[in-house]
Design a protein around this motif. Sequence first.
Motif, mmCIF file in Angstrom:
data_model
loop_
_atom_site.group_PDB
_atom_site.id
_atom_site.type_symbol
_atom_site.label_atom_id
_atom_site.label_comp_id
_atom_site.label_asym_id
_atom_site.label_seq_id
_atom_site.Cartn_x
_atom_site.Cartn_y
_atom_site.Cartn_z
ATOM 1 N N HIS A 90 43.285 29.704 19.864
ATOM 2 C CA HIS A 90 43.382 28.534 18.993
ATOM 3 C C HIS A 90 42.753 27.309 19.657
ATOM 4 O O HIS A 90 42.096 26.499 19.003
ATOM 5 C CB HIS A 90 44.850 28.262 18.670
ATOM 6 C CG HIS A 90 45.027 27.330 17.522
ATOM 7 N ND1 HIS A 90 44.912 27.738 16.198
ATOM 8 C CD2 HIS A 90 45.264 26.000 17.480
ATOM 9 C CE1 HIS A 90 45.096 26.710 15.404
ATOM 10 N NE2 HIS A 90 45.311 25.625 16.163
ATOM 11 N N VAL A 91 42.945 27.163 20.980
ATOM 12 C CA VAL A 91 42.307 26.047 21.690
ATOM 13 C C VAL A 91 40.786 26.198 21.638
ATOM 14 O O VAL A 91 40.025 25.232 21.446
ATOM 15 C CB VAL A 91 42.821 25.996 23.143
ATOM 16 C CG1 VAL A 91 42.038 24.951 23.947
ATOM 17 C CG2 VAL A 91 44.305 25.686 23.167
ATOM 18 N N LEU A 92 40.288 27.447 21.803
ATOM 19 C CA LEU A 92 38.854 27.703 21.786
ATOM 20 C C LEU A 92 38.231 27.353 20.441
ATOM 21 O O LEU A 92 37.077 26.970 20.358
ATOM 22 C CB LEU A 92 38.610 29.183 22.131
ATOM 23 C CG LEU A 92 37.148 29.630 22.263
ATOM 24 C CD1 LEU A 92 36.447 28.867 23.385
ATOM 25 C CD2 LEU A 92 37.093 31.136 22.519
ATOM 26 N N GLY A 109 51.555 16.959 13.483
ATOM 27 C CA GLY A 109 52.166 15.615 13.505
ATOM 28 C C GLY A 109 53.511 15.684 12.864
ATOM 29 O O GLY A 109 54.176 16.699 12.962
ATOM 30 N N PRO A 110 54.053 14.631 12.236
ATOM 31 C CA PRO A 110 53.307 13.391 12.071
ATOM 32 C C PRO A 110 53.332 12.550 13.342
ATOM 33 O O PRO A 110 54.293 12.564 14.065
ATOM 34 C CB PRO A 110 54.059 12.701 10.931
ATOM 35 C CG PRO A 110 55.448 13.216 11.064
ATOM 36 C CD PRO A 110 55.329 14.606 11.555
ATOM 37 N N GLY A 111 52.267 11.779 13.557
ATOM 38 C CA GLY A 111 52.243 10.924 14.732
ATOM 39 C C GLY A 111 52.292 11.709 16.011
ATOM 40 O O GLY A 111 52.964 11.331 16.958
ATOM 41 N N ALA A 112 51.589 12.912 16.070
ATOM 42 C CA ALA A 112 51.676 13.753 17.250
ATOM 43 C C ALA A 112 51.209 13.028 18.492
ATOM 44 O O ALA A 112 51.704 13.275 19.591
ATOM 45 C CB ALA A 112 50.848 15.031 17.029
ATOM 46 N N LEU A 166 47.093 23.800 24.122
ATOM 47 C CA LEU A 166 47.219 23.731 22.679
ATOM 48 C C LEU A 166 47.871 22.437 22.231
ATOM 49 O O LEU A 166 47.384 21.748 21.332
ATOM 50 C CB LEU A 166 48.016 24.945 22.169
ATOM 51 C CG LEU A 166 48.259 24.986 20.659
ATOM 52 C CD1 LEU A 166 46.930 25.125 19.927
ATOM 53 C CD2 LEU A 166 49.186 26.150 20.306
ATOM 54 N N LEU A 167 48.980 22.073 22.848
ATOM 55 C CA LEU A 167 49.694 20.862 22.446
ATOM 56 C C LEU A 167 48.869 19.620 22.743
ATOM 57 O O LEU A 167 48.887 18.639 21.981
ATOM 58 C CB LEU A 167 51.048 20.796 23.162
ATOM 59 C CG LEU A 167 52.046 21.885 22.770
ATOM 60 C CD1 LEU A 167 53.289 21.821 23.653
ATOM 61 C CD2 LEU A 167 52.455 21.725 21.309
ATOM 62 N N THR A 168 48.150 19.628 23.867
ATOM 63 C CA THR A 168 47.279 18.490 24.185
ATOM 64 C C THR A 168 46.161 18.388 23.158
ATOM 65 O O THR A 168 45.779 17.286 22.728
ATOM 66 C CB THR A 168 46.709 18.652 25.603
ATOM 67 O OG1 THR A 168 47.797 18.754 26.538
ATOM 68 C CG2 THR A 168 45.839 17.462 25.971
ATOM 69 N N GLU A 169 45.628 19.565 22.751
ATOM 70 C CA GLU A 169 44.583 19.583 21.726
ATOM 71 C C GLU A 169 45.082 18.948 20.430
ATOM 72 O O GLU A 169 44.330 18.282 19.711
ATOM 73 C CB GLU A 169 44.140 21.028 21.475
ATOM 74 C CG GLU A 169 43.057 21.191 20.407
ATOM 75 C CD GLU A 169 41.703 20.687 20.897
ATOM 76 O OE1 GLU A 169 40.883 20.320 20.052
ATOM 77 O OE2 GLU A 169 41.489 20.643 22.132
#
Length: 975
Positions: free
Chosen positions: A629-631, A847-850, A871-874
């Motif tokens: 998913h990151v890729l 999100g919202p507002g992630a 992933l979360l940083t992405e």
Amino acid sequence: MRPLTILFWVSLLLPPAVAGAIAWRSYEQTLERASAEGVQMVSILREHAMRVFEVQEQVIAQIDAHIAGLSWDEIEASQPIHARLKALADASPHIDGLWLVRPEGRTAASADFYPMPFSPVAEREYFQVLKERDVTHLGRMIQGRLKGNLNFNLSRRRTPPPGSPAGTFDGVILVTTSIDFFAGFWRGVLGEQAPHVVGILRTDGEILARYPTLTAPPPRIPADSPFYALVAAGRDTGQYSFRSLSDGRERIYFQARLGGYPAYVTVGLDRAAVMEPWRRSVLVVAALAAATALLLAAVVQVARRREDRLHAEVLRRRYAESTLVAKEEHLEALQRAEAALRASEERFRSVYEQAAVGIERLDLDGRIVDANETLCAILGYSRAELVGRSFEEITDPVDLPGEREPLRRLLAGEVGRYAFEKRYIRKDGSRVWVRVTSSLVRGGEEGDTRLNIVEDVSRRQAVETALRNSEERFRRLFEAAPFGVMMVEPGTLRLVAFNDQTPRILGYSRAEFARLTVADIEVGNTREQIVQAQSDLIASGARAAHETRLKAKDGAMRDVIVSVLPVEIDGKAYIYSGIVDITDRKRIERELAEAKEAAEQANLAKSKFLAAASHDLRQPLQSLFLFAHVLEAQVAGSEKALGTLGALHKGLEAMKGLLDSLLDVSRLDAGSVTADVRSVQVADLLDALDTAYARIAANKALGWSVEPCDAVVHTDPTLLAQLLRNFVENAIRYTPRGGVRVTCHRIAKDGAGDDRLAIEVHDTGIGIPAEHMASIWEEFHQVGNPERDREKGLGLGLAIVRRLSELLGHPVTARSEPGKGSVFAVEVPLDPDGAPPALAAARSAPGPGAESRLVVVVEDDSIVLTALEALLTEWGYEVLTASSGAEAMERIRADGRLPDVLVSDYRLRAGEVGTQAIRLIRQTCGHPIPGVLLTGETAGAALRDAAAEGLLVVHKPVLPTELDDALRQQMLAGA
């Protein structure tokens, strides 16, 4: 003396004299009304008490006849006698207990206890009296030793056996009556708050029953009570006033003797309560008299003092006004007195209507004057229909001749009352057995009348019939008992008596068994140990049961349950034993225990393997999902890369479904997997198959085709996809040349239309011989793989298919021709609406507002941890990572911010679990931070721990979209 002076004194003295005469007459009328009420009340209560004592004497006579010819030891050991005592007691609400007492003063049987505990009663008054003389005795109020309640008793000697010397004392039959029974009836007569009393007094002054109720047996009534004079004079009724020593209140007592019993029913009307209306009216009359006297004096003063005419006129008017007020108050007092009288009459009427027995009043010609509701209910008539009828109209003609003589004697004054059992004719023509107790009431407003107490005794007769039938059934069952019964003599261990089943259990004849002792057949205990155990049992007097082993005639051991009870016969102790053969049951139990232990060991090993496999297989797959998913974001500009990445996503999703299904199928046998059935587009399933297996078939140089299908079916998409994958994998694995194709076609059922869809997998492989067709669905069964080549699988695929087919309710079939190929098919129900499922809405950005959210991730696997962070940083989250709860707290303290959401793996290092890590963070931060628990466990422990902490559980391998949904849900819930 001047006339005006004489008139003045007359005006002062005449009104008080007139008021005194009125008050005296009112006093006499009040006492007359109270006397009439007391006489009527004591008459009803006397009939009620007499009926109770008569029923109890009948019960004593029934018991005496029932135990005639039986020894006391037989009575004490007989459970049927106990059952009959209990049935007789239950049939009569006024009977609190039935007791049979031996001549030596020990209770042998009762309605409440079996076996009867040791209860000596030789010191009781009734026992001492009956031991000296043969009478029917009314015992004083006592507190029961075994039941603890207050009661008094009616007792009589047991009839001695025929041929006994005159005056032989052979024990006592005793009926006890709870004080609460009479108290409940009397409460309805007096009311809850009235200061009156009702009681039953013995002629020696003993109080047998009383309401208001007592908490302990009371002393005798004082020696100076007029009651003793009434008894000494031999009068059946009486009335006197006496001040009670218990509460100091003076009462008017009305007495009525209970027939031939040495006791009186007593009603004590509180004088203060009875005279209260009179006192109030006297005060009003006195005030009126005083006002009148003053008025007359004022008139005289006007004549004597003409010069004060104006002043006298004012006084006269003022006194006149006060006189009118006094008259109004007098009228109000009279109205209150009349209301009190009506209330008393209504209270009596309420008792009359609500009595538990029927009551009817008849004139001396036998016509019904009045009847209560209970009698109307018994006969099915309304009150209006009964009033005016002759009692002969509602009496069965067969019973009329028997009642004429006692009725004649009653009307002639030869007897005070009579009781007669007969059948009344109900309105519907049916008959009902009743007991009528009739007595005369003289001097009423309607003249002399006859009062009948009518009790429905049909239930008692039905109970007696049922008891006789029950005793007969019990006797037959006992004689045909399928278990052994024997009587053992302690000390010698000799078998005194036994039934046929006892020697049959051990393979002996009766003659052979009679020569044995308990020591000859019991295994595991010496003779001395058996004798000691029986001595201890006799000393305790208690029933006991135990399992043991007995030696049969052929030397085999028989497992038995032995129930033992010490009994006494003719003054000698014996051991009564019941023997049930449980040899077969014990053998089955041993076999079941061994099988259960083996199954539990196998299940434990299986559970451990599945738990390890679940976690270890899901972890690397999880990292693949997250990195893929990151890729996707990193190759967003390349269509070719996105196409390859899309195929990778499909492969990963297929692998996830495969892994989930394999691990879930392992629980199919335990029934812990349930199908999530819904509407499914078949094209989606076939597209997934095409994507997953087209390249695999091409790599083997096999032809591959999937026919399009637009049908919608009703199934679990994951489980059906797993079933089809097993079909396809087998087809590719066992097809060396040719091809594989997947087809669909509708199946018509009985010509009624298309209702099922057949999905078929065709191959041109090696085929299956006919002799193997029935076995291919079994575990580890393979055709054409004698060397167990792992390239050709483990032989579990079709076994999994069979379990999935049974779970889903989708029939599977197979047909094959060796050397030409096979066709495997599954029949799936079509969706009745035929509409494809709604497309999922396009997903919005995480999100919202992630970008403003802080996420703490706890994961001990570094690869998965790195993938989650990426992933979360992405997605724009700020991420703190840690491998344990303690490390997470260090990162949070260093950052100085409160996390918005926590994400943790369930299984961490050093035995720590994710719920513990989240609990530690929450407690340290002092805030219930929302949390998501990731787990690859198949056991229920993770779900239970997460539910206890309020966490959302997501099973690995988790798709990024599933993780996004979980984070959204938890952050919205915690907002």
